[in-house]
Design a protein around this motif. Sequence first.
Motif, PDB file in Angstrom:
ATOM      1  N   GLN A 175      34.665  49.735  36.223  1.00 39.06           N
ATOM      2  CA  GLN A 175      36.127  50.546  35.735  1.00 39.06           C
ATOM      3  C   GLN A 175      36.359  49.219  35.494  1.00 39.06           C
ATOM      4  O   GLN A 175      36.038  48.129  34.709  1.00 39.06           O
ATOM      5  CB  GLN A 175      36.718  51.636  36.021  1.00 39.06           C
ATOM      6  CG  GLN A 175      36.270  53.095  35.924  1.00 39.06           C
ATOM      7  CD  GLN A 175      37.449  54.191  36.716  1.00 39.06           C
ATOM      8  OE1 GLN A 175      37.853  54.481  35.405  1.00 39.06           O
ATOM      9  NE2 GLN A 175      37.333  53.400  38.289  1.00 39.06           N
ATOM     10  N   GLY A 176      37.605  49.025  35.482  1.00 40.90           N
ATOM     11  CA  GLY A 176      38.128  47.688  35.643  1.00 40.90           C
ATOM     12  C   GLY A 176      37.655  46.427  36.205  1.00 40.90           C
ATOM     13  O   GLY A 176      37.467  46.507  37.694  1.00 40.90           O
ATOM     14  N   VAL A 177      37.053  45.136  35.784  1.00 42.52           N
ATOM     15  CA  VAL A 177      37.007  44.173  36.237  1.00 42.52           C
ATOM     16  C   VAL A 177      37.546  43.319  35.859  1.00 42.52           C
ATOM     17  O   VAL A 177      38.354  42.775  35.173  1.00 42.52           O
ATOM     18  CB  VAL A 177      35.326  43.929  36.624  1.00 42.52           C
ATOM     19  CG1 VAL A 177      34.988  42.872  36.888  1.00 42.52           C
ATOM     20  CG2 VAL A 177      34.337  45.148  36.606  1.00 42.52           C
ATOM     21  N   ARG A 178      38.104  42.752  37.271  1.00 42.54           N
ATOM     22  CA  ARG A 178      38.595  41.519  36.607  1.00 42.54           C
ATOM     23  C   ARG A 178      38.650  40.250  35.889  1.00 42.54           C
ATOM     24  O   ARG A 178      38.259  39.429  36.729  1.00 42.54           O
ATOM     25  CB  ARG A 178      39.563  41.200  37.771  1.00 42.54           C
ATOM     26  CG  ARG A 178      40.493  41.769  38.066  1.00 42.54           C
ATOM     27  CD  ARG A 178      41.256  41.284  39.788  1.00 42.54           C
ATOM     28  NE  ARG A 178      42.084  42.282  40.717  1.00 42.54           N
ATOM     29  CZ  ARG A 178      41.609  43.217  42.236  1.00 42.54           C
ATOM     30  NH1 ARG A 178      40.092  42.464  42.359  1.00 42.54           N
ATOM     31  NH2 ARG A 178      42.101  43.853  42.003  1.00 42.54           N
ATOM     32  N   THR A 179      38.648  40.229  34.303  1.00 47.45           N
ATOM     33  CA  THR A 179      38.014  39.420  32.842  1.00 47.45           C
ATOM     34  C   THR A 179      39.043  39.054  32.634  1.00 47.45           C
ATOM     35  O   THR A 179      39.650  39.493  32.465  1.00 47.45           O
ATOM     36  CB  THR A 179      36.956  40.096  33.190  1.00 47.45           C
ATOM     37  OG1 THR A 179      36.664  40.986  32.254  1.00 47.45           O
ATOM     38  CG2 THR A 179      35.560  40.190  34.534  1.00 47.45           C
ATOM     39  N   ASP A 180      38.286  38.309  31.694  1.00 43.71           N
ATOM     40  CA  ASP A 180      39.478  38.123  30.124  1.00 43.71           C
ATOM     41  C   ASP A 180      39.640  39.678  29.175  1.00 43.71           C
ATOM     42  O   ASP A 180      40.650  39.525  28.960  1.00 43.71           O
ATOM     43  CB  ASP A 180      38.862  37.061  29.617  1.00 43.71           C
ATOM     44  CG  ASP A 180      39.223  35.843  30.599  1.00 43.71           C
ATOM     45  OD1 ASP A 180      39.510  35.432  30.974  1.00 43.71           O
ATOM     46  OD2 ASP A 180      38.392  34.823  29.861  1.00 43.71           O
ATOM     47  N   MET A 181      38.549  40.244  29.628  1.00 41.23           N
ATOM     48  CA  MET A 181      38.046  41.746  28.855  1.00 41.23           C
ATOM     49  C   MET A 181      39.540  42.638  29.248  1.00 41.23           C
ATOM     50  O   MET A 181      39.826  43.344  28.457  1.00 41.23           O
ATOM     51  CB  MET A 181      36.806  42.321  28.859  1.00 41.23           C
ATOM     52  CG  MET A 181      36.488  43.614  28.761  1.00 41.23           C
ATOM     53  SD  MET A 181      35.516  43.560  27.923  1.00 41.23           S
ATOM     54  CE  MET A 181      34.048  42.658  26.423  1.00 41.23           C
ATOM     55  N   LEU A 182      39.891  43.099  30.801  1.00 39.07           N
ATOM     56  CA  LEU A 182      40.389  43.557  31.275  1.00 39.07           C
ATOM     57  C   LEU A 182      42.160  43.014  30.571  1.00 39.07           C
ATOM     58  O   LEU A 182      42.871  44.189  30.310  1.00 39.07           O
ATOM     59  CB  LEU A 182      40.825  43.627  32.767  1.00 39.07           C
ATOM     60  CG  LEU A 182      42.057  44.038  33.712  1.00 39.07           C
ATOM     61  CD1 LEU A 182      41.879  45.677  32.952  1.00 39.07           C
ATOM     62  CD2 LEU A 182      41.590  43.725  35.059  1.00 39.07           C
ATOM     63  N   THR A 183      42.390  41.539  30.846  1.00 36.92           N
ATOM     64  CA  THR A 183      43.323  41.369  29.642  1.00 36.92           C
ATOM     65  C   THR A 183      43.828  42.158  28.431  1.00 36.92           C
ATOM     66  O   THR A 183      44.950  42.417  27.869  1.00 36.92           O
ATOM     67  CB  THR A 183      43.612  39.730  29.872  1.00 36.92           C
ATOM     68  OG1 THR A 183      43.334  39.269  31.372  1.00 36.92           O
ATOM     69  CG2 THR A 183      45.010  39.299  29.535  1.00 36.92           C
ATOM     70  N   GLN A 184      42.567  42.203  27.389  1.00 34.92           N
ATOM     71  CA  GLN A 184      42.845  41.717  26.105  1.00 34.92           C
ATOM     72  C   GLN A 184      42.739  42.830  25.969  1.00 34.92           C
ATOM     73  O   GLN A 184      42.940  43.417  25.371  1.00 34.92           O
ATOM     74  CB  GLN A 184      41.309  41.843  26.008  1.00 34.92           C
ATOM     75  CG  GLN A 184      41.269  39.589  25.302  1.00 34.92           C
ATOM     76  CD  GLN A 184      39.310  39.496  25.524  1.00 34.92           C
ATOM     77  OE1 GLN A 184      38.943  40.434  24.776  1.00 34.92           O
ATOM     78  NE2 GLN A 184      39.777  38.173  25.349  1.00 34.92           N
ATOM     79  N   ALA A 185      42.542  43.972  26.962  1.00 38.58           N
ATOM     80  CA  ALA A 185      42.486  44.963  26.852  1.00 38.58           C
ATOM     81  C   ALA A 185      44.609  46.623  27.409  1.00 38.58           C
ATOM     82  O   ALA A 185      44.234  47.312  26.541  1.00 38.58           O
ATOM     83  CB  ALA A 185      42.263  46.017  27.917  1.00 38.58           C
ATOM     84  N   GLY A 186      45.287  45.335  27.204  1.00 37.72           N
ATOM     85  CA  GLY A 186      46.478  45.311  27.137  1.00 37.72           C
ATOM     86  C   GLY A 186      47.379  46.881  27.515  1.00 37.72           C
ATOM     87  O   GLY A 186      46.513  46.481  29.122  1.00 37.72           O
ATOM     88  N   THR A 187      47.823  46.804  27.156  1.00 32.41           N
ATOM     89  CA  THR A 187      48.322  48.552  27.840  1.00 32.41           C
ATOM     90  C   THR A 187      47.936  49.544  28.466  1.00 32.41           C
ATOM     91  O   THR A 187      47.926  50.087  29.822  1.00 32.41           O
ATOM     92  CB  THR A 187      49.789  49.109  27.228  1.00 32.41           C
ATOM     93  OG1 THR A 187      49.256  49.559  25.793  1.00 32.41           O
ATOM     94  CG2 THR A 187      50.589  48.009  27.307  1.00 32.41           C
ATOM     95  N   ALA A 188      46.769  49.707  28.170  1.00 31.14           N
ATOM     96  CA  ALA A 188      45.590  50.578  28.541  1.00 31.14           C
ATOM     97  C   ALA A 188      45.036  50.272  29.533  1.00 31.14           C
ATOM     98  O   ALA A 188      44.770  50.893  30.817  1.00 31.14           O
ATOM     99  CB  ALA A 188      44.849  51.205  26.854  1.00 31.14           C
ATOM    100  N   GLY A 189      44.700  49.414  29.280  1.00 30.74           N
ATOM    101  CA  GLY A 189      43.887  48.115  30.641  1.00 30.74           C
ATOM    102  C   GLY A 189      44.910  48.254  31.710  1.00 30.74           C
ATOM    103  O   GLY A 189      43.980  48.796  32.993  1.00 30.74           O
TER     104      GLY A 189
END
Length: 255
Positions: A175-189
């Motif tokens: 599921q969530g991993v502390r990477t740039d992609m998590l940041t890019q997922a916005g409010t849903a992330g």
Amino acid sequence: MSKVQGANVVVTGAGGGIGAALARRFAAEGARVVVNDLDSDRTAAVAEETGAIAVPGDASAIVEQAREALGGTVDIYCANAGLSAAGGSLADEDAWAAAWDVNVMAHVRAVGTLLPDWLERGSGRFVSTVSAAGLLSMVGAAPYSVTKHGALAFAEWLSLTYRHRGLKVHAICPQGVRTDMLTQAGTAGQLVLAPGAIEPEDVADALMDGIGADRFLILPHAEVAGYYQARATDTDRWLDSMNHIQQKWEGMGGA
């Protein structure tokens, strides 16, 4: 002896995040590693840190180059490069095409190149970084969710088709991993992924455990197994719960 010691390994999307963590772990286990990323500077930095070989560029186009860099054989191929879970409306055909190309077709192309040698040798490993979105889904990210389902389906097909011929396949579904992609997922992330986010190194640990057990489905978040079971046993109840998350996200300004 580790199953990856002395292996020739390719990791795509290795300029940071999960890919860089996988590269570090494979190198620490005694593998010979090629790291790949579109960002040549980040690729070079990870290669220098880990003692790997840098092969920057589009993950779909570097398989032969990576194989040559490793002396002609690839034992483990990690299809880790992927597009962010953010954005991509139903009407945005460019977003759908890009997600399909990176999240599915790059895997198909890599396997198409590597499979003949794997079958001839009777051994090989294909690792697909799918994400829990491929097992479940993700609010606000239709192209990402759909193509990650496709990545999982392709990995399943490979395993059921070739496991008796020595091909091992692993699907990593965090599921969530502390990477740039998590940041890019916005409010849903922030709503769905951030509360239980883990470190990229935790994903690498889970993969090594999965390789040790020759396990197809690798779940760095243990709770995902329960969600997956609930989805299968009472799909409408599961969809209701996901719709409640969707409504909560809309209340946060998600569209």
